[in-house]
Design a protein around this motif. Structure first.
Motif, PDB file in Angstrom:
ATOM      1  N   GLU A   1       0.412  -1.229   0.284  1.00 47.32           N
ATOM      2  CA  GLU A   1      -0.507  -0.290  -0.067  1.00 47.32           C
ATOM      3  C   GLU A   1       1.201   0.920  -0.187  1.00 47.32           C
ATOM      4  OE1 GLU A   1      -2.692  -3.034   1.933  1.00 47.32           O
ATOM      5  OE2 GLU A   1      -0.809  -2.561   2.355  1.00 47.32           O
ATOM      6  N   HIS A   2       2.365   1.030  -0.547  1.00 44.26           N
ATOM      7  CA  HIS A   2       3.017   2.385  -0.083  1.00 44.26           C
ATOM      8  C   HIS A   2       2.653   3.940  -1.502  1.00 44.26           C
ATOM      9  CE1 HIS A   2       4.446   0.795  -4.101  1.00 44.26           C
ATOM     10  NE2 HIS A   2       4.623   2.285  -3.992  1.00 44.26           N
ATOM     11  N   ALA A   3       1.774   3.002  -2.553  1.00 43.38           N
ATOM     12  CA  ALA A   3       0.882   4.396  -2.658  1.00 43.38           C
ATOM     13  C   ALA A   3      -0.004   4.759  -2.436  1.00 43.38           C
ATOM     14  CB  ALA A   3       0.582   4.363  -4.051  1.00 43.38           C
ATOM     15  N   VAL A   4      -0.593   4.251  -1.251  1.00 48.41           N
ATOM     16  CA  VAL A   4      -2.446   4.666  -1.038  1.00 48.41           C
ATOM     17  C   VAL A   4      -2.296   5.381  -0.360  1.00 48.41           C
ATOM     18  CG1 VAL A   4      -3.895   3.789   0.662  1.00 48.41           C
ATOM     19  CG2 VAL A   4      -3.423   2.336  -0.947  1.00 48.41           C
ATOM     20  N   PRO A   5      -1.757   6.035   0.767  1.00 46.27           N
ATOM     21  CA  PRO A   5      -1.356   7.648   1.363  1.00 46.27           C
ATOM     22  C   PRO A   5      -1.339   9.184   0.641  1.00 46.27           C
ATOM     23  CG  PRO A   5      -0.028   5.603   2.264  1.00 46.27           C
ATOM     24  CD  PRO A   5      -0.582   5.489   1.948  1.00 46.27           C
ATOM     25  N   ALA A   6      -0.545   8.192  -0.437  1.00 41.94           N
ATOM     26  CA  ALA A   6      -0.424   9.896  -0.755  1.00 41.94           C
ATOM     27  C   ALA A   6      -1.869   9.805  -1.736  1.00 41.94           C
ATOM     28  CB  ALA A   6       0.471   9.881  -2.125  1.00 41.94           C
ATOM     29  N   ALA A   7      -2.481   8.731  -2.160  1.00 41.82           N
ATOM     30  CA  ALA A   7      -3.565   9.417  -3.506  1.00 41.82           C
ATOM     31  C   ALA A   7      -5.147   9.417  -1.964  1.00 41.82           C
ATOM     32  CB  ALA A   7      -4.034   7.572  -3.561  1.00 41.82           C
ATOM     33  N   LEU A   8      -5.041   9.079  -0.835  1.00 39.33           N
ATOM     34  CA  LEU A   8      -5.133   9.356  -0.374  1.00 39.33           C
ATOM     35  C   LEU A   8      -5.107  11.029   0.521  1.00 39.33           C
ATOM     36  CD1 LEU A   8      -6.519   6.533   2.471  1.00 39.33           C
ATOM     37  CD2 LEU A   8      -8.004   7.239   1.373  1.00 39.33           C
ATOM     38  N   GLY A   9      -4.292  11.160   0.163  1.00 39.33           N
ATOM     39  CA  GLY A   9      -4.056  12.782   0.608  1.00 39.33           C
ATOM     40  C   GLY A   9      -4.461  13.762   0.028  1.00 39.33           C
TER      41      GLY A   9
END
Length: 290
Positions: A20-28
């Protein structure tokens, strides 16, 4: 909109397995602040978050009652606690089969019960487990070894799942179809397991060979049917499922069958998906707040 999301791992994988390394940025991008936490971290205020997303909570098999109690205590948990309770015991496969979903034939062998060994290759696995830990494959002539494995599962208080081995897995593996908010997102391929497989350094799951996949129409339809059946059994709308993963294999007749339907804490194959997958996931998370 500003909201706080907690992605949930466990003590050995407090920030997941890296998928999920790209998920926090997408949520941001959609107005979320994001943090990771182990599910049993006493310092985390899970009730204060607008959404709490189960991800790598893979130590629960030995503490399932405690884990389910924790799930019930988190109002904004996704997927929701009743879904997790149903789906973390693979006896749910019997429910799907009874509902008419084509799935790998499954016999539940409870502690104290004897098994009738098939006259073909078969698999024994714990009904409560993750990452293929405790799953073993046996040939028809290995009844003694199978009985010993069954005894170990029963001694641990586990009901066992007895399933015929699907030989097509050796040549074509599994196809994992991923849905966000009840809508198809992407698929990925999983190589054959149970023979020469190695356990990850965390000790929580068996390492897999993964790759991108384009599911056939029959696999797509089966996955959709399985998701509809699960939602009906749970008394919810498909859209209430933040995520779902349907693992499909080819049966003896070449038609697809469900191997597993993962609604609790599955890997979602972001590393094998297109770059839009984390964005679709983030959009589904936001939809859960509506």
């Amino acid at each position: 909109m500003t909201a706080h999301a907690i992605l949930v791992g466990c003590a050995k994988l407090p920030e997941g397995d890296g998928d999920e390394h790209a998920v926090p940025a997408a949520l941001g991008d959609l107005g979320f602040t994001t943090a990771w936490s182990a599910w049993d971290d006493p310092e985390t205020d899970f009730a204060a978050a607008e959404v709490v997303v189960l991800r790598a909570t893979w130590d629960y098999p030995d503490r399932r009652a405690e884990f389910l109690d924790w799930c019930e205590s988190v109002p904004a948990l996704r997927n929701a606690a009743p879904v997790v309770r149903w789906n973390t015991d693979k006896a749910y496969l019997a429910d799907l089969i009874a509902a008419g979903v084509p799935a790998v034939p499954t016999e539940l062998v409870e502690p104290g019960a004897a098994a009738r060994w098939p006259d073909r290759e078969f698999v024994l696995k714990p009904s409560i487990g993750v990452g293929s830990i405790g799953a073993a494959r046996f040939a028809p002539g290995e009844a003694d070894a199978a009985a010993a494995h069954l005894a170990r599962l029963h001694d641990a208080g586990q009901t066992a799942l007895l399933q015929p081995y699907q030989s097509a897995v050796d040549s074509s593996g599994e196809t994992a179809l991923v849905f966000f908010g009840g809508v198809y997102s992407h698929a990925f391929a999983k190589g054959a397991m149970l023979t020469g497989s190695t356990v990850d350094g965390s000790g929580l799951y068996v390492a897999e060979e993964l790759g991108a996949a384009e599911p056939a129409a029959a696999e797509r339809k089966l996955a959709e049917d399985a998701l509809d059946a699960a939602a009906d059994l749970l008394g919810i709308l498909r859209a209430e499922l933040l995520y779902a993963r349907v693992d499909v294999v080819r049966g003896d007749d070449g038609a697809p069958v469900v191997l597993e339907l993962e609604l609790a804490e599955p890997s979602l194959g972001f590393g094998q998906a297109d770059r839009g997958a984390p964005l679709r996931f983030a959009s589904a998370v936001r939809q859960q707040l509506a």
